[in-house]
Design a protein around this motif. Structure first.
Motif, short mmCIF file in Angstrom:
data_model
loop_
_atom_site.label_atom_id
_atom_site.label_comp_id
_atom_site.label_asym_id
_atom_site.label_seq_id
_atom_site.Cartn_x
_atom_site.Cartn_y
_atom_site.Cartn_z
N ARG A 172 0.83 -1.19 0.00
CA ARG A 172 0.00 0.00 0.00
C ARG A 172 0.87 1.25 0.00
NH1 ARG A 172 -4.38 -1.76 -2.31
NH2 ARG A 172 -5.19 -3.63 -1.28
N LEU A 201 -5.77 -0.97 3.40
CA LEU A 201 -4.83 -1.64 4.29
C LEU A 201 -5.54 -2.46 5.36
CD1 LEU A 201 -1.95 -2.17 5.26
CD2 LEU A 201 -2.12 -0.10 6.64
N ASP A 204 -6.88 -5.60 4.02
CA ASP A 204 -5.81 -6.56 3.78
C ASP A 204 -5.42 -7.27 5.09
OD1 ASP A 204 -5.79 -5.63 1.21
OD2 ASP A 204 -4.02 -4.39 1.44
N THR A 253 -1.05 -8.43 2.11
CA THR A 253 -0.36 -7.16 2.22
C THR A 253 0.98 -7.34 2.91
OG1 THR A 253 -0.62 -4.85 2.91
CG2 THR A 253 -1.29 -6.51 4.47
#
Length: 408
Positions: A172, A201, A204, A253
Motif C-alpha cells: 500500500r 490496508l 488486507d 499485504t
C-alpha cells in the motif's frame, strides 16, 4: 435543515470512524511486522517492471530508490519499459535512462525494453515487458517511476510468498507532502493516505483485501495466465481486482509502505480523478469482461457485493464537494468543528505512520478540509463530458498522464 443535520451527523461519524480505523490498522501492522520479521525465506528471484513515459526528469531518482532495496543482487533484476509513444530526441526517457545506467555503478542488473507501438498505456507496456523478459523469474513486481518503496519491501513480500497459496502481494502507498506543494496537493496527499489506510490496508490485514493497484504489486509468475493486466480499461488495476475477487484469489499485504508523490497542481488532481472515475463508472463493462474471460453466465456473491460497494463509493465521491459547500453556506460553525476533528485525524496519521517530513499539523488539517471541497470535481467533469452520449454522440477518451515533480 433536517438534511443538513443528517449530513453533519454522517460526516462527524465518518471522521471518528477514520480515527478508530487508523489506530486499529497501525496496531495490526505492528503485529504483522513482529510475526513475519523472523520468518524463513527461500529468496526467490524477482523481476521489477517499471513502465515509463515522459519520466526523464524522474528516472534517476527512480533508479536510486530501487537501489536502496535490501535484496541479493543476483536475485533481483529490473526492467525499465519505455514506449514508442515518446520519440527519441536526445532528451527523452529512453536516452536519459541509458545515460544514467551507463554512469552509475549499480547493485542490480537493469534492462531497457521498448514498447514498439505509439498507442497503449501502462498496462500494455507492463504486459509487453513481461512477455519479453519475464519467463525466468519467480515473482514479477510492478512499480511506477515515482515509487519510493521502503528498504525491506521485497524481504516482506518474499516471506508472504512462502505460503504457496499466496499469489498476489500488494504494497500500500502513502502520499507524502515532502515537497513544498500547494494547499490542494497537501490535502490530496493526506486524503489519499487516509483512504489507503482505511479503505485498503485494514481490509488486507483482516484478510478481506479486494483491491490491487497498478504499483507496488507482486505476482507469483505461475499465477499469470497470459498477461499481467487487462488492457480494455483506463485503470487496469480495477479490472484486475474484479478478476481476482471473482476467482476467489486472496490479496496479501506487506507491513511497510511505498511513498508516492501527489500531483502538484489542482488541474492535475482533477484530471487524475477524472481518469479514476472514468473506469469506476464502467462497472457493467468490467463485469461483462470478467464473465467472458472465465466463461460465466453470472458473477459470484462476493463480486456482487463489490459492485454494490463500488456504486456507493461513486455516489459518495460525486456528492462530497457539493455537500461540503452546502454546509459551509448554511452552517459555517460545523466546518470549524470539522477542522478540529481534522487536526486529530492528521495528528493520528503522523503519530502512527511517521511518513511526512513537515509536522505542520494545523496547516495540513486545513488543507485536508479544503481538499474535500474539490474532491468531486474530477467525477463531475467526467459526468459532464459524457452528456453527449445521452444524445447518441461519442466522447473521445484518452488516459491522462499526470506530470511528475522535477528532480532537484
Amino acid at each position: 435543515m433536517i438534511i443538513l443535520r443528517i449530513t453533519e451527523f454522517l460526516l462527524t461519524s465518518y471522521l471518528l470512524y477514520n480515527l478508530v480505523r487508523i489506530l486499529l490498522s497501525y496496531k495490526k501492522t505492528i503485529h504483522l511486522k513482529s510475526s513475519i520479521e523472523g520468518a524463513f525465506s527461500d529468496k526467490k528471484r524477482y523481476l521489477i517492471i517499471i513502465p515509463v513515459y515522459k519520466e526523464q526528469e524522474r528516472i534517476a531518482k527512480c533508479i536510486e530508490n530501487i537501489e536502496r532495496l535490501d535484496w541479493e543482487a543476483y536475485k533481483l533484476d529490473v526492467c525499465i519499459c519505455t514506449t514508442q509513444k515518446e520519440p527519441v530526441d536526445g532528451n527523452d526517457t529512453q536516452t536519459v535512462t541509458e545515460k544514467v545506467l551507463a554512469d552509475e555503478k549499480l547493485k542490480y542488473r537493469y534492462e531497457i525494453v521498448r514498447y514498439p507501438y505509439t498507442d497503449g498505456n501502462m498496462a500494455e507496456q507492463v504486459n509487453y515487458a513481461y512477455t519479453q523478459v519475464g519467463s525466468k523469474y519467480d515473482i514479477i513486481c510492478i512499480y511506477n517511476a515515482d515509487s519510493m518503496p521502503e528498504r525491506a519491501s521485497i524481504r516482506y513480500a518474499d516471506i508472504c510468498f512462502n505460503n504457496r497459496q499466496t499469489d498476489y502481494v500488494q504494497q500500500r502507498a502513502i502520499y507524502s507532502n515532502y515537497q513544498k506543494n500547494n494547499v490542494f496537493s497537501v490535502g490530496y496527499s493526506i486524503y489519499q493516505s487516509i483512504f489507503e489506510i482505511n479503505k485498503n490496508l485494514i481490509k488486507d490485514l483482516n484478510h478481506n483485501g479486494e483491491n490491487v493497484v497498478g504499483r507496488g504489486l507482486y505476482i507469483r509468475k505461475s499465477a499469470i495466465i497470459d498477461n499481467i493486466y487487462p488492457t480494455d480499461f483506463f485503470c487496469e488495476d480495477m479490472a484486475l481486482s474484479f478478476e481476482l475477487i471473482e476467482t476467489d484469489k486472496k490479496i496479501t499485504t506487506i507491513p511497510c509502505f511505498e511513498i508516492n508523490e501527489p500531483p502538484q497542481k489542482l488541474k492535475d488532481i482533477i484530471n487524475q480523478q477524472y481518469v479514476w472515475f472514468h473506469t469506476a463508472m464502467k462497472v457493467k463493462e468490467i463485469i461483462q469482461y470478467v464473465m467472458n474471460k472465465f466463461n460465466r453466465t453470472e458473477i459470484g456473491l462476493n463480486t456482487k457485493k463489490k459492485v454494490f460497494r463500488r456504486i456507493i463509493d461513486n455516489i459518495i465521491w460525486v456528492t462530497t464537494s457539493p455537500l461540503m459547500l452546502m454546509i459551509a453556506i448554511c452552517d459555517i460553525r460545523y466546518i470549524l468543528c470539522m477542522y478540529g476533528y481534522a487536526v486529530l485525524l492528521v495528528l493520528t496519521v503522523d503519530a502512527c505512520y511517521k511518513v511526512r517530513k513537515y509536522k505542520t499539523i494545523l496547516f495540513d488539517a486545513f488543507c485536508w478540509i479544503l481538499y474535500l471541497f474539490v474532491l468531486s470535481l474530477g467525477p463531475i467533469k467526467c459526468l459532464i463530458k459524457k452528456l453527449p452520449m445521452l444524445f447518441g454522440g461519442k466522447v473521445y477518451e484518452e488516459k491522462y498522464k499526470t506530470p511528475r515533480v522535477k528532480e532537484k
